[in-house]
Design a protein around this motif. Structure first.
Motif, PDB file in Angstrom:
ATOM      1  N   MET A   1      79.725  25.534  60.997  1.00  0.00           N
ATOM      2  CA  MET A   1      78.362  25.787  60.491  1.00  0.00           C
ATOM      3  C   MET A   1      77.668  26.790  61.407  1.00  0.00           C
ATOM      4  SD  MET A   1      75.331  23.028  59.685  1.00  0.00           S
ATOM      5  CE  MET A   1      73.794  23.591  58.974  1.00  0.00           C
ATOM      6  N   SER A   2      77.097  27.827  60.823  1.00  0.00           N
ATOM      7  CA  SER A   2      76.493  28.884  61.620  1.00  0.00           C
ATOM      8  C   SER A   2      75.155  28.425  62.198  1.00  0.00           C
ATOM      9  CB  SER A   2      76.254  30.132  60.755  1.00  0.00           C
ATOM     10  OG  SER A   2      75.412  29.830  59.666  1.00  0.00           O
ATOM     11  N   GLU A   3      74.855  28.932  63.397  1.00  0.00           N
ATOM     12  CA  GLU A   3      73.611  28.567  64.063  1.00  0.00           C
ATOM     13  C   GLU A   3      72.418  29.207  63.348  1.00  0.00           C
ATOM     14  OE1 GLU A   3      71.596  28.855  68.533  1.00  0.00           O
ATOM     15  OE2 GLU A   3      73.633  29.609  68.147  1.00  0.00           O
ATOM     16  N   ILE A   4      71.357  28.418  63.176  1.00  0.00           N
ATOM     17  CA  ILE A   4      70.168  28.913  62.488  1.00  0.00           C
ATOM     18  C   ILE A   4      69.186  29.457  63.520  1.00  0.00           C
ATOM     19  CG2 ILE A   4      68.203  28.290  61.031  1.00  0.00           C
ATOM     20  CD1 ILE A   4      69.913  26.140  59.776  1.00  0.00           C
ATOM     21  N   HIS A   5      68.796  30.688  63.363  1.00  0.00           N
ATOM     22  CA  HIS A   5      67.865  31.339  64.274  1.00  0.00           C
ATOM     23  C   HIS A   5      66.492  31.471  63.601  1.00  0.00           C
ATOM     24  CE1 HIS A   5      71.014  32.442  67.127  1.00  0.00           C
ATOM     25  NE2 HIS A   5      71.761  32.729  66.071  1.00  0.00           N
ATOM     26  N   PRO A   6      65.432  31.527  64.403  1.00  0.00           N
ATOM     27  CA  PRO A   6      64.104  31.749  63.829  1.00  0.00           C
ATOM     28  C   PRO A   6      64.084  33.072  63.092  1.00  0.00           C
ATOM     29  CG  PRO A   6      63.930  31.067  66.122  1.00  0.00           C
ATOM     30  CD  PRO A   6      65.377  31.362  65.862  1.00  0.00           C
ATOM     31  N   PRO A   7      63.357  33.172  61.995  1.00  0.00           N
ATOM     32  CA  PRO A   7      63.270  34.441  61.276  1.00  0.00           C
ATOM     33  C   PRO A   7      62.610  35.502  62.143  1.00  0.00           C
ATOM     34  CG  PRO A   7      61.633  32.886  60.454  1.00  0.00           C
ATOM     35  CD  PRO A   7      62.538  32.128  61.371  1.00  0.00           C
ATOM     36  N   GLU A   8      62.930  36.736  61.864  1.00  0.00           N
ATOM     37  CA  GLU A   8      62.353  37.841  62.610  1.00  0.00           C
ATOM     38  C   GLU A   8      60.837  37.802  62.465  1.00  0.00           C
ATOM     39  OE1 GLU A   8      62.777  42.709  62.974  1.00  0.00           O
ATOM     40  OE2 GLU A   8      63.987  41.582  61.548  1.00  0.00           O
ATOM     41  N   ASP A   9      60.153  37.986  63.570  1.00  0.00           N
ATOM     42  CA  ASP A   9      58.690  37.920  63.607  1.00  0.00           C
ATOM     43  C   ASP A   9      58.148  36.528  63.279  1.00  0.00           C
ATOM     44  OD1 ASP A   9      58.548  40.639  64.244  1.00  0.00           O
ATOM     45  OD2 ASP A   9      58.510  41.204  62.119  1.00  0.00           O
ATOM     46  N   GLY A  10      59.011  35.523  63.333  1.00  0.00           N
ATOM     47  CA  GLY A  10      58.583  34.167  62.996  1.00  0.00           C
ATOM     48  C   GLY A  10      57.544  33.625  63.951  1.00  0.00           C
ATOM     49  N   HIS A  11      57.755  33.894  65.266  1.00  0.00           N
ATOM     50  CA  HIS A  11      56.801  33.385  66.239  1.00  0.00           C
ATOM     51  C   HIS A  11      55.421  34.027  66.051  1.00  0.00           C
ATOM     52  CE1 HIS A  11      60.679  32.434  68.212  1.00  0.00           C
ATOM     53  NE2 HIS A  11      60.021  31.368  68.655  1.00  0.00           N
ATOM     54  N   GLN A  12      55.430  35.317  65.764  1.00  0.00           N
ATOM     55  CA  GLN A  12      54.161  36.009  65.537  1.00  0.00           C
ATOM     56  C   GLN A  12      53.474  35.484  64.286  1.00  0.00           C
ATOM     57  OE1 GLN A  12      52.871  38.136  67.659  1.00  0.00           O
ATOM     58  NE2 GLN A  12      51.012  38.525  66.458  1.00  0.00           N
ATOM     59  N   THR A  13      54.279  35.223  63.260  1.00  0.00           N
ATOM     60  CA  THR A  13      53.726  34.677  62.018  1.00  0.00           C
ATOM     61  C   THR A  13      53.117  33.299  62.253  1.00  0.00           C
ATOM     62  OG1 THR A  13      55.369  35.895  60.705  1.00  0.00           O
ATOM     63  CG2 THR A  13      54.289  34.013  59.647  1.00  0.00           C
ATOM     64  N   LEU A  14      53.780  32.497  63.086  1.00  0.00           N
ATOM     65  CA  LEU A  14      53.274  31.162  63.403  1.00  0.00           C
ATOM     66  C   LEU A  14      51.910  31.254  64.083  1.00  0.00           C
ATOM     67  CD1 LEU A  14      53.673  28.088  63.670  1.00  0.00           C
ATOM     68  CD2 LEU A  14      54.859  28.523  65.825  1.00  0.00           C
ATOM     69  N   VAL A  15      51.810  32.144  65.070  1.00  0.00           N
ATOM     70  CA  VAL A  15      50.555  32.282  65.795  1.00  0.00           C
ATOM     71  C   VAL A  15      49.447  32.797  64.882  1.00  0.00           C
ATOM     72  CG1 VAL A  15      49.383  33.536  67.632  1.00  0.00           C
ATOM     73  CG2 VAL A  15      51.670  32.620  68.020  1.00  0.00           C
ATOM     74  N   GLU A  16      49.758  33.822  64.102  1.00  0.00           N
ATOM     75  CA  GLU A  16      48.738  34.460  63.278  1.00  0.00           C
ATOM     76  C   GLU A  16      48.267  33.585  62.123  1.00  0.00           C
ATOM     77  OE1 GLU A  16      50.395  38.146  62.054  1.00  0.00           O
ATOM     78  OE2 GLU A  16      50.064  39.142  63.997  1.00  0.00           O
ATOM     79  N   ASN A  17      49.049  32.574  61.793  1.00  0.00           N
ATOM     80  CA  ASN A  17      48.687  31.700  60.666  1.00  0.00           C
ATOM     81  C   ASN A  17      48.551  30.234  61.091  1.00  0.00           C
ATOM     82  OD1 ASN A  17      49.011  33.532  58.058  1.00  0.00           O
ATOM     83  ND2 ASN A  17      50.696  34.043  59.459  1.00  0.00           N
ATOM     84  N   PHE A  18      48.222  30.045  62.366  1.00  0.00           N
ATOM     85  CA  PHE A  18      48.063  28.685  62.880  1.00  0.00           C
ATOM     86  C   PHE A  18      46.972  27.963  62.094  1.00  0.00           C
ATOM     87  CE2 PHE A  18      46.437  25.547  65.937  1.00  0.00           C
ATOM     88  CZ  PHE A  18      47.619  24.875  66.232  1.00  0.00           C
ATOM     89  N   PRO A  19      47.293  26.811  61.485  1.00  0.00           N
ATOM     90  CA  PRO A  19      46.316  26.154  60.608  1.00  0.00           C
ATOM     91  C   PRO A  19      45.372  25.212  61.359  1.00  0.00           C
ATOM     92  CG  PRO A  19      48.409  24.997  60.496  1.00  0.00           C
ATOM     93  CD  PRO A  19      48.616  26.166  61.440  1.00  0.00           C
ATOM     94  N   ASN A  20      44.162  25.120  60.878  1.00  0.00           N
ATOM     95  CA  ASN A  20      43.207  24.096  61.310  1.00  0.00           C
ATOM     96  C   ASN A  20      42.969  24.085  62.808  1.00  0.00           C
ATOM     97  OD1 ASN A  20      41.436  21.941  60.941  1.00  0.00           O
ATOM     98  ND2 ASN A  20      43.027  20.419  61.335  1.00  0.00           N
ATOM     99  N   GLY A  21      42.757  25.269  63.392  1.00  0.00           N
ATOM    100  CA  GLY A  21      42.506  25.312  64.821  1.00  0.00           C
ATOM    101  C   GLY A  21      42.758  26.684  65.388  1.00  0.00           C
ATOM    102  N   VAL A  22      42.756  26.762  66.725  1.00  0.00           N
ATOM    103  CA  VAL A  22      43.008  28.017  67.428  1.00  0.00           C
ATOM    104  C   VAL A  22      44.093  27.779  68.471  1.00  0.00           C
ATOM    105  CG1 VAL A  22      42.022  29.768  68.952  1.00  0.00           C
ATOM    106  CG2 VAL A  22      40.645  28.841  67.079  1.00  0.00           C
ATOM    107  N   LEU A  23      45.025  28.709  68.554  1.00  0.00           N
ATOM    108  CA  LEU A  23      46.129  28.635  69.507  1.00  0.00           C
ATOM    109  C   LEU A  23      46.004  29.813  70.472  1.00  0.00           C
ATOM    110  CD1 LEU A  23      48.843  27.318  70.341  1.00  0.00           C
ATOM    111  CD2 LEU A  23      49.972  28.863  68.723  1.00  0.00           C
ATOM    112  N   VAL A  24      46.070  29.515  71.781  1.00  0.00           N
ATOM    113  CA  VAL A  24      45.843  30.545  72.795  1.00  0.00           C
ATOM    114  C   VAL A  24      46.891  30.433  73.898  1.00  0.00           C
ATOM    115  CG1 VAL A  24      44.255  31.424  74.571  1.00  0.00           C
ATOM    116  CG2 VAL A  24      43.352  30.597  72.380  1.00  0.00           C
ATOM    117  N   LEU A  25      47.376  31.586  74.368  1.00  0.00           N
ATOM    118  CA  LEU A  25      48.141  31.674  75.600  1.00  0.00           C
ATOM    119  C   LEU A  25      47.266  32.421  76.595  1.00  0.00           C
ATOM    120  CD1 LEU A  25      50.933  31.266  77.065  1.00  0.00           C
ATOM    121  CD2 LEU A  25      51.401  33.666  76.437  1.00  0.00           C
TER     122      LEU A  25
END
Length: 329
Positions: A1-25
């Motif tokens: 079974m092939s390893e599943i990797h996050p989709p390209e730009d997935g992390h950026q998409t997660l941050v930019e569409n964080f629901p019901n709150g604010v996410l900060v580094l």
């Protein structure tokens, strides 16, 4: 079974569409390095406008000063969880320390919890009022019930109709108390039905309903605005407290103030070490009483917009001053 990797730009998409709150580094200089979502849900500010700015450039000084020690402790390795008030809203903040390329950073998540905290506070207050309600009712009902039972016993012995009149007065008082104390326990708002009340009349009515023994009441008349039945309950509890702690021959004085009224007695007063607790539910300084009476006094005063000031009478007894919290209202 092939390893599943996050989709390209997935992390950026997660941050930019964080629901019901604010996410900060944020970094060790307390600058926001990554912010999401694109448009902040609380302020409608753009995330890109915050990136690269220090918290003192983002928030008012008061807010930033409160936030700074939280973020610094996170950079030092401590996870934090706090509520902070900003822009008339309550925000819950969770932080966690992280290392990126061996440099310390912090992750911050915040959500608007204003309505949640308001509901929790209202439930806490409601539960407290309901808990006190049972004690309040039983405490204030005890006196007219005792009078009614005494009058009934006298009627059985003598057959005098005058005793029936005493029973009727006591039962009317019980009915008034049930109605008013129920409303008092269920509502945090001032009474809607108020009128100009004679200080002498309401104080005298309260005096007649309690077991005054050899105690003496002196009244300097005046006018107060409020719900007559609730004000009578206030005086009943103050008078009962004076007799319980000042003795059966205590003198109680009632009189007007420029912005309220006072009740004082010639008893022993309340020790200074215990004065801050006199209105606590269940607190009592004597062997008699159950510590409910002054709680009722405090509740009625609060619902009438009255602030209570405690001091000593000329004889060293207790003096309670009731003054309008907002004279213009």
């Amino acid at each position: 079974m092939s390893e599943i990797h996050p989709p390209e730009d997935g992390h950026q998409t997660l941050v930019e569409n964080f629901p019901n709150g604010v996410l900060v580094l944020f970094d060790s200089a307390l600058r926001y390095r990554i912010v999401g979502p694109k448009t902040l849900p609380f302020s409608e500010r753009k995330a890109t406008d915050l990136v690269g700015n220090n918290i003192y450039e983002i928030f008012p000084e008061e807010t930033a000063t409160e936030l700074e020690p939280v973020l610094r402790s996170t950079i030092d390795g401590t996870t934090r969880s706090i509520d902070i008030k900003y822009d008339e809203r309550v925000h819950h903040i969770e932080t966690k320390p992280v290392d990126i390329d061996e440099d310390p950073y912090g992750v911050l998540v915040t959500q608007d919890v204003t309505d949640v905290r308001k509901t929790a506070k209202e439930l806490e207050q409601q539960n407290k009022r309901l808990d006190q309600f049972a004690s309040m009712v039983s405490h204030d009902l005890k006196n007219p019930l005792t009078i009614a039972m005494g009058e009934l016993e006298q009627y059985r012995e003598t057959g005098e109709d005058a005793n029936l009149d005493g029973i009727e007065v006591a039962l009317d008082r019980i009915n008034d108390l049930v109605v008013d104390l129920t409303a008092l326990a269920q509502s945090s708002n001032p009474p809607t039905e108020t009128e100009s009340v004679s200080l002498a009349a309401v104080a005298q009515s309260a005096w007649e309903i309690i077991e005054s023994q050899s105690a003496t009441l002196t009244i300097q008349n005046g006018e107060i605005n409020g719900n007559r039945s609730q004000l009578q309950a206030l005086f009943e509890n103050l008078f009962r407290n004076a007799i319980d702690h000042g003795g059966s021959d205590v003198t109680v004085r009632v009189g007007p103030l420029d912005d309220g009224f006072y009740v004082e007695d010639t008893g022993d007063g309340i020790p200074e070490t215990e004065q801050e607790r006199v209105f606590d539910h269940g607190f009592t300084t004597g062997d008699s009483g159950n510590g409910i009476g002054l709680t009722i006094v405090s509740r009625i005063a609060d619902d009438h917009g009255l602030t209570i000031f405690f001091s000593k009478s000329a004889e060293g007894g207790a003096r309670f001053e009731f003054r309008q919290s907002n004279p213009e209202s």
